[in-house]
Design a protein around this motif. Sequence first.
Motif, PDB file in Angstrom:
ATOM      1  N   GLN A   1      25.622  32.445  29.397  1.00 19.95           N
ATOM      2  CA  GLN A   1      26.674  33.040  29.579  1.00 19.95           C
ATOM      3  C   GLN A   1      27.391  32.358  29.213  1.00 19.95           C
ATOM      4  O   GLN A   1      27.921  31.332  28.499  1.00 19.95           O
ATOM      5  N   THR A   2      27.303  33.404  28.122  1.00 22.29           N
ATOM      6  CA  THR A   2      29.185  33.377  26.104  1.00 22.29           C
ATOM      7  C   THR A   2      30.145  33.836  27.114  1.00 22.29           C
ATOM      8  O   THR A   2      31.476  32.797  26.021  1.00 22.29           O
ATOM      9  N   VAL A   3      30.262  34.668  27.643  1.00 23.61           N
ATOM     10  CA  VAL A   3      31.248  35.347  27.862  1.00 23.61           C
ATOM     11  C   VAL A   3      31.665  35.340  29.445  1.00 23.61           C
ATOM     12  O   VAL A   3      31.083  36.100  30.758  1.00 23.61           O
ATOM     13  N   PRO A   4      33.547  34.587  29.581  1.00 20.57           N
ATOM     14  CA  PRO A   4      33.530  34.514  31.129  1.00 20.57           C
ATOM     15  C   PRO A   4      34.017  35.142  32.258  1.00 20.57           C
ATOM     16  O   PRO A   4      35.325  35.064  32.285  1.00 20.57           O
ATOM     17  N   HIS A   5      33.421  36.705  31.778  1.00 21.47           N
ATOM     18  CA  HIS A   5      34.495  36.988  33.068  1.00 21.47           C
ATOM     19  C   HIS A   5      33.081  37.883  33.101  1.00 21.47           C
ATOM     20  O   HIS A   5      32.169  39.255  32.100  1.00 21.47           O
ATOM     21  N   LEU A   6      32.789  38.672  34.125  1.00 22.27           N
ATOM     22  CA  LEU A   6      31.376  38.724  34.520  1.00 22.27           C
ATOM     23  C   LEU A   6      31.137  40.358  33.667  1.00 22.27           C
ATOM     24  O   LEU A   6      32.139  41.307  33.796  1.00 22.27           O
ATOM     25  N   HIS A   7      29.519  40.561  33.458  1.00 19.96           N
ATOM     26  CA  HIS A   7      29.805  41.653  32.898  1.00 19.96           C
ATOM     27  C   HIS A   7      27.970  42.104  33.635  1.00 19.96           C
ATOM     28  O   HIS A   7      27.050  41.279  33.729  1.00 19.96           O
ATOM     29  N   ILE A   8      27.543  43.332  33.116  1.00 21.29           N
ATOM     30  CA  ILE A   8      26.283  43.414  33.872  1.00 21.29           C
ATOM     31  C   ILE A   8      25.784  44.038  32.390  1.00 21.29           C
ATOM     32  O   ILE A   8      25.905  45.270  31.929  1.00 21.29           O
TER      33      ILE A   8
ATOM     34  N   LYS B   1      38.864  44.204  36.379  1.00 20.44           N
ATOM     35  CA  LYS B   1      39.110  42.783  37.135  1.00 20.44           C
ATOM     36  C   LYS B   1      38.166  41.685  36.843  1.00 20.44           C
ATOM     37  O   LYS B   1      36.895  41.554  36.651  1.00 20.44           O
ATOM     38  N   HIS B   2      38.739  40.975  36.006  1.00 19.32           N
ATOM     39  CA  HIS B   2      38.784  39.678  35.191  1.00 19.32           C
ATOM     40  C   HIS B   2      37.400  38.303  36.924  1.00 19.32           C
ATOM     41  O   HIS B   2      38.674  38.092  37.368  1.00 19.32           O
ATOM     42  N   PHE B   3      36.960  38.180  37.208  1.00 19.85           N
ATOM     43  CA  PHE B   3      36.231  36.807  37.604  1.00 19.85           C
ATOM     44  C   PHE B   3      34.810  36.935  37.083  1.00 19.85           C
ATOM     45  O   PHE B   3      34.246  37.764  35.931  1.00 19.85           O
ATOM     46  N   LYS B   4      34.700  35.256  36.909  1.00 19.73           N
ATOM     47  CA  LYS B   4      33.371  34.892  36.443  1.00 19.73           C
ATOM     48  C   LYS B   4      32.145  34.974  36.750  1.00 19.73           C
ATOM     49  O   LYS B   4      31.393  35.424  36.194  1.00 19.73           O
ATOM     50  N   TYR B   5      32.009  34.879  38.224  1.00 24.28           N
ATOM     51  CA  TYR B   5      31.048  34.701  38.570  1.00 24.28           C
ATOM     52  C   TYR B   5      30.896  35.445  40.213  1.00 24.28           C
ATOM     53  O   TYR B   5      31.931  35.048  40.805  1.00 24.28           O
ATOM     54  N   LEU B   6      29.784  35.918  40.153  1.00 27.80           N
ATOM     55  CA  LEU B   6      29.205  36.098  41.801  1.00 27.80           C
ATOM     56  C   LEU B   6      29.641  35.913  42.794  1.00 27.80           C
ATOM     57  O   LEU B   6      30.538  36.298  43.826  1.00 27.80           O
ATOM     58  N   ALA B   7      29.794  34.538  42.833  1.00 23.99           N
ATOM     59  CA  ALA B   7      30.146  33.330  43.543  1.00 23.99           C
ATOM     60  C   ALA B   7      31.847  33.757  44.017  1.00 23.99           C
ATOM     61  O   ALA B   7      32.507  33.058  45.111  1.00 23.99           O
ATOM     62  N   GLU B   8      32.461  34.114  42.859  1.00 26.87           N
ATOM     63  CA  GLU B   8      33.633  34.251  43.253  1.00 26.87           C
ATOM     64  C   GLU B   8      34.264  35.414  43.797  1.00 26.87           C
ATOM     65  O   GLU B   8      35.707  35.601  44.217  1.00 26.87           O
ATOM     66  N   MET B   9      33.598  36.123  44.296  1.00 24.43           N
ATOM     67  CA  MET B   9      33.723  38.062  44.901  1.00 24.43           C
ATOM     68  C   MET B   9      34.455  37.309  45.965  1.00 24.43           C
ATOM     69  O   MET B   9      33.857  37.144  46.864  1.00 24.43           O
TER      70      MET B   9
ATOM     71  N   MET C   1      42.878  38.217  31.769  1.00 29.39           N
ATOM     72  CA  MET C   1      43.911  37.174  31.660  1.00 29.39           C
ATOM     73  C   MET C   1      43.733  37.075  30.278  1.00 29.39           C
ATOM     74  O   MET C   1      43.220  37.716  29.355  1.00 29.39           O
ATOM     75  N   ASP C   2      45.064  36.749  29.851  1.00 25.74           N
ATOM     76  CA  ASP C   2      45.296  36.268  28.490  1.00 25.74           C
ATOM     77  C   ASP C   2      43.954  36.102  27.685  1.00 25.74           C
ATOM     78  O   ASP C   2      44.733  36.576  26.802  1.00 25.74           O
ATOM     79  N   ASP C   3      43.796  35.713  27.526  1.00 23.99           N
ATOM     80  CA  ASP C   3      42.766  34.547  26.398  1.00 23.99           C
ATOM     81  C   ASP C   3      41.264  34.905  26.735  1.00 23.99           C
ATOM     82  O   ASP C   3      40.054  34.075  26.517  1.00 23.99           O
ATOM     83  N   CYS C   4      41.122  36.142  27.260  1.00 21.01           N
ATOM     84  CA  CYS C   4      39.370  36.551  27.406  1.00 21.01           C
ATOM     85  C   CYS C   4      39.416  37.683  26.815  1.00 21.01           C
ATOM     86  O   CYS C   4      39.573  39.221  26.845  1.00 21.01           O
ATOM     87  N   LEU C   5      38.218  37.928  26.812  1.00 24.61           N
ATOM     88  CA  LEU C   5      37.586  38.780  25.424  1.00 24.61           C
ATOM     89  C   LEU C   5      37.423  40.458  26.097  1.00 24.61           C
ATOM     90  O   LEU C   5      38.788  41.299  25.339  1.00 24.61           O
TER      91      LEU C   5
END
Length: 113
Positions: free
Chosen positions: A93-100, A45-53, A1-5
């Motif tokens: 959540q401040t960064v919209p790319h799932l992270h642990i 891989k870019h995804f924001k939520y566990l629910a999208e997996m 995703m282009d605009d994702c830190l």
Amino acid sequence: MDDCLFCKFVSGVLKTDIIYQDEDFIIFKDINPQAKNHFLAVPKKHFKYLAEMSDDDGALLGRILKKISSLSDELGLKNGYRLVINQGDDAGQTVPHLHIHILSGQKMQWNPA
Ligand code: 5GP
Ligand code: ZN
């Protein structure tokens, strides 16, 4: 995703000190540590939520969790550690790319507030 830190850290467009990486994910230090050791594990891989997996994403997350637990020396896990996944606004959540978040190196309180 282009605009994702975090996608930019994954692709190398932005530099960060990567502590570990494999085909699934990268680990680097959080810029604003909330414990003596505070790392972020970020799937490539870019995804924001566990629910999208998808099921495959679920397997990916399982591999990441297993790998984190094996990096005891690198992440300072020997006396215990905490993993946190913030999801959505209420969790902050401040960064919209799932992270642990990987927190270690000290005794921790339990205070979700
Ligand atoms: P969240 O609030 O989405 O669960 O976690 C995002 C985390 O990313 C925060 O703990 C924040 O400190 C960290 N972070 C934000 N920007 C940067 C950055 O540019 N570099 C690093 N290393 N961490 C960052
Ligand atoms: Zn991303």
